[in-house]
Design a protein around this motif. Structure first.
Motif, mmCIF file in Angstrom:
data_model
loop_
_atom_site.group_PDB
_atom_site.id
_atom_site.type_symbol
_atom_site.label_atom_id
_atom_site.label_comp_id
_atom_site.label_asym_id
_atom_site.label_seq_id
_atom_site.Cartn_x
_atom_site.Cartn_y
_atom_site.Cartn_z
ATOM 1 N N LYS A 161 -3.294 2.163 -5.892
ATOM 2 C CA LYS A 161 -4.253 1.615 -4.934
ATOM 3 C C LYS A 161 -5.668 1.661 -5.499
ATOM 4 O O LYS A 161 -6.447 0.728 -5.368
ATOM 5 C CB LYS A 161 -4.186 2.387 -3.621
ATOM 6 C CG LYS A 161 -2.971 2.074 -2.772
ATOM 7 C CD LYS A 161 -3.062 2.793 -1.444
ATOM 8 C CE LYS A 161 -1.893 2.410 -0.552
ATOM 9 N NZ LYS A 161 -1.950 3.093 0.734
ATOM 10 N N PHE B 148 -1.613 -2.805 11.219
ATOM 11 C CA PHE B 148 -1.070 -2.531 9.888
ATOM 12 C C PHE B 148 -1.800 -1.364 9.235
ATOM 13 O O PHE B 148 -1.219 -0.632 8.423
ATOM 14 C CB PHE B 148 -1.151 -3.768 9.004
ATOM 15 C CG PHE B 148 -0.229 -4.876 9.451
ATOM 16 C CD1 PHE B 148 0.947 -4.593 10.112
ATOM 17 C CD2 PHE B 148 -0.554 -6.200 9.233
ATOM 18 C CE1 PHE B 148 1.802 -5.598 10.530
ATOM 19 C CE2 PHE B 148 0.278 -7.224 9.648
ATOM 20 C CZ PHE B 148 1.463 -6.920 10.301
ATOM 21 N N GLY B 149 -3.069 -1.172 9.589
ATOM 22 C CA GLY B 149 -3.813 -0.032 9.082
ATOM 23 C C GLY B 149 -3.219 1.284 9.573
ATOM 24 O O GLY B 149 -3.106 2.251 8.808
ATOM 25 N N THR C 93 0.074 1.838 7.803
ATOM 26 C CA THR C 93 -0.177 2.329 6.444
ATOM 27 C C THR C 93 -0.525 3.809 6.452
ATOM 28 O O THR C 93 -0.091 4.569 5.581
ATOM 29 C CB THR C 93 -1.321 1.524 5.797
ATOM 30 O OG1 THR C 93 -0.966 0.141 5.743
ATOM 31 C CG2 THR C 93 -1.612 2.017 4.381
ATOM 32 N N ILE D 142 5.565 2.577 4.988
ATOM 33 C CA ILE D 142 5.873 1.484 4.060
ATOM 34 C C ILE D 142 5.887 1.993 2.621
ATOM 35 O O ILE D 142 6.770 1.640 1.830
ATOM 36 C CB ILE D 142 4.860 0.336 4.227
ATOM 37 C CG1 ILE D 142 4.951 -0.257 5.639
ATOM 38 C CG2 ILE D 142 5.117 -0.748 3.185
ATOM 39 C CD1 ILE D 142 6.292 -0.862 5.973
ATOM 40 N N GLU D 143 4.908 2.837 2.266
ATOM 41 C CA GLU D 143 4.853 3.382 0.909
ATOM 42 C C GLU D 143 6.107 4.199 0.589
ATOM 43 O O GLU D 143 6.685 4.073 -0.497
ATOM 44 C CB GLU D 143 3.612 4.268 0.738
ATOM 45 C CG GLU D 143 2.304 3.510 0.731
ATOM 46 C CD GLU D 143 1.761 3.281 2.135
ATOM 47 O OE1 GLU D 143 0.602 2.874 2.267
ATOM 48 O OE2 GLU D 143 2.498 3.507 3.122
ATOM 49 N N GLU E 36 -1.958 -6.552 0.560
ATOM 50 C CA GLU E 36 -1.251 -5.280 0.696
ATOM 51 C C GLU E 36 -0.197 -5.079 -0.390
ATOM 52 O O GLU E 36 0.205 -3.945 -0.680
ATOM 53 C CB GLU E 36 -0.572 -5.197 2.071
ATOM 54 C CG GLU E 36 -1.528 -5.222 3.255
ATOM 55 C CD GLU E 36 -1.919 -6.630 3.686
ATOM 56 O OE1 GLU E 36 -2.593 -6.764 4.705
ATOM 57 O OE2 GLU E 36 -1.540 -7.588 2.985
ATOM 58 N N SER F 15 -7.894 4.658 11.320
ATOM 59 C CA SER F 15 -6.940 3.847 10.560
ATOM 60 C C SER F 15 -6.948 2.400 11.054
ATOM 61 O O SER F 15 -6.858 1.459 10.263
ATOM 62 C CB SER F 15 -5.531 4.429 10.688
ATOM 63 O OG SER F 15 -5.479 5.741 10.195
ATOM 64 N N GLY G 26 -7.988 -0.798 8.783
ATOM 65 C CA GLY G 26 -7.133 -1.969 8.634
ATOM 66 C C GLY G 26 -7.850 -3.252 9.025
ATOM 67 O O GLY G 26 -7.718 -4.273 8.358
#
Length: 473
Positions: free
Chosen positions: A8, A100-101, A104, A109-110, A147, A315, A319
């Motif tokens: 990132k 989505f923030g 994340t 997702i990671e 992303e 967050s 996002g």
């Protein structure tokens, strides 16, 4: 996880270093041209009539009116006016980005990505189709673009260690996401915005787009897979850059696993799309209801992820902040329409364009829309920005030349997705190949056969859509 965070940071550094054509400069040039047109093109207007609950142009009502060129100060006022008029779309994008923030921030997702990479590390025949499906679904359902950059530092060394090359690892991410954007099954940033502007039911025509998704997925996977296997079998010299001596020990030996919280978050995330589909189809939900659903999702996954109230809000804001540039592109794009409307120029353009196209079979007009959208995408690489700029013109033009508005939206979405992985004006694409260490010319020489195939499929898909009266209107 450490490698992902490092990826990132590298991504952010590459984006700062990467030099591309500034989209706002291009849009201001377009705005200036639109302003000059109000001095050159005669002012005119159509009457609008209501038909089946929607407003359409009366094709026989065009008349010239007094010239009303846009003045110097009005040029700048149009930018603010455009942002105000597009406020519903802009804030919708902020809400989706904020959700989505929060997702994340939970690391779901990671972690999913790391787990999938580890499990596929020794299954090279499954790596390409499964990982490309992951990114294709992300692009088609969530509008994943920038992303995806964080995953390139994982996929490239993984691909190289399996005997593939840098192009393979990069293409898994870029081509996969592009397939999703091109078909845009439920992409809120492209089809969602375009259909809203065109007055179409949100996410209508989904069956045809799912079919196109399958076709483009098979073509994309086949192209990447064929290249990868030729490199692995030494029948083709691959492109390795600085990655030849690297391995994926950090990925394949990673002990990261999804915990119960993250599994529940994934369940909620996918259930959100089920509710979305039911709401749109059965209850005719629109932007307000969908935005509310995503706000609720952000809160739910934040609570499940055991984020504090402050962490959820921060967050969400982070996002949303990541989409500020894209949201501003929508506002500036809308300013061009403000100028054309204030100068009573847009209807004149529609009139003369439709007069020319009326002498051309509508099947060619449908294909022409796709080609035109492809050219415009070079100038306006933002999908939502292109929708805000072109659909207010293309939708009534479609009415005048006998093409359905759904076909006009399809022309836009397909052109937008294909151009995302070849045009140098696309910021995230240029950042991606920079991160991979692939020169743009080298990428183009490799990818152009697939791009030509995709454009061919795009034109055929639009023509078929016209022939079947792809609708509801």
């Amino acid at each position: 996880m450490v490698q992902l965070q490092k990826g990132k940071k590298e991504t952010q550094l590459e984006i700062r270093k990467n030099k591309t054509i500034n989209v706002f400069v291009l849009l201001l040039c377009v705005l200036l041209i639109a302003t000059l047109l109000t001095y050159i093109v005669p002012s005119g207007e159509f009457n609008r009539v209501e038909q089946n609950g929607r407003e359409i142009v009366d094709a026989h009502s065009f008349k010239l009116v007094n010239q009303s060129p846009v003045q110097f100060l009005d040029f700048f006022k149009a930018i603010h006016t455009g942002m105000v008029e597009a406020a519903d779309i802009i804030f919708f994008i902020f809400i989706i980005g904020g959700t989505f923030g929060v997702l994340t921030a939970t690391g779901t997702i990671e972690t999913l990505m790391m787990v999938m990479s580890r499990k596929l590390a020794n299954k090279e025949k499954l790596l390409i189709p499964i990982m490309m499906l992951f990114f294709a679904l992300g692009g088609s359902l969530m509008g994943m673009a920038e992303e995806t950059l964080a995953y390139i530092p994982i996929l490239i060394p993984l691909a190289v260690s399996l005997g593939f090359d840098v192009l393979t690892g990069t293409a898994i991410v870029l081509v996969g996401a592009s397939i999703g954007f091109t078909t845009a099954i439920m992409n809120p940033f492209t089809v969602g915005i375009a259909q809203g502007i065109a007055g179409l039911p949100l996410f209508s025509g989904i069956t045809y787009r799912i079919l196109l998704f399958i076709i483009l997925y098979i073509v994309g996977v086949s192209f990447v897979y064929r290249h990868a296997m030729r490199v692995k079998n030494n029948s083709l010299v691959g492109y390795f850059g600085d990655y030849r001596d690297r391995n994926v020990q950090n990925v394949s030996s990673s002990q990261v696993a999804m915990n119960k919280k993250q599994k529940w978050i994934l369940c909620c995330f996918f259930l959100n799309f089920v509710f979305l589909v039911v709401g749109v189809i059965k209850f005719h939900w629109y932007i307000n209801e969908i935005a509310a659903l995503f706000i609720l999702l952000a809160i739910v996954i934040g609570v499940i992820g055991r984020l504090s109230a402050d962490e959820i809000v921060n967050s969400f804001m982070k996002g949303s902040a990541g989409l500020i540039a894209g949201a501003l592109v929508i506002g500036v794009s809308r300013a061009t329409l403000v100028v054309l409307e204030e100068g009573h120029t847009i209807d004149t353009i529609l009139h003369y364009t439709s007069s020319i196209l009326q002498h051309v079979p509508s099947i060619f007009s449908a294909g022409g829309m796709f080609i035109l959208q492809s050219l415009i995408h070079f100038i306006v690489p933002s999908g939502s920005g292109q929708a805000a700029l072109t659909i207010p013109i293309m939708a009534p033009l479609a009415d005048l030349i006998g093409v359905t508005r759904q076909t006009a939206v399809l022309s836009f979405s397909m052109a937008d997705g294909i151009g995302n992985i070849i045009f140098p004006t696309s910021g995230y694409f240029m950042a991606a190949i920079s991160l991979a260490g692939i020169p743009w010319i080298r990428w183009v020489k490799w990818i152009w056969p697939l791009i030509l195939i995709q454009y061919g499929i795009g034109i055929i898909a639009v023509i078929i859509a016209h022939l079947i009266k792809y609708g509801p209107f």
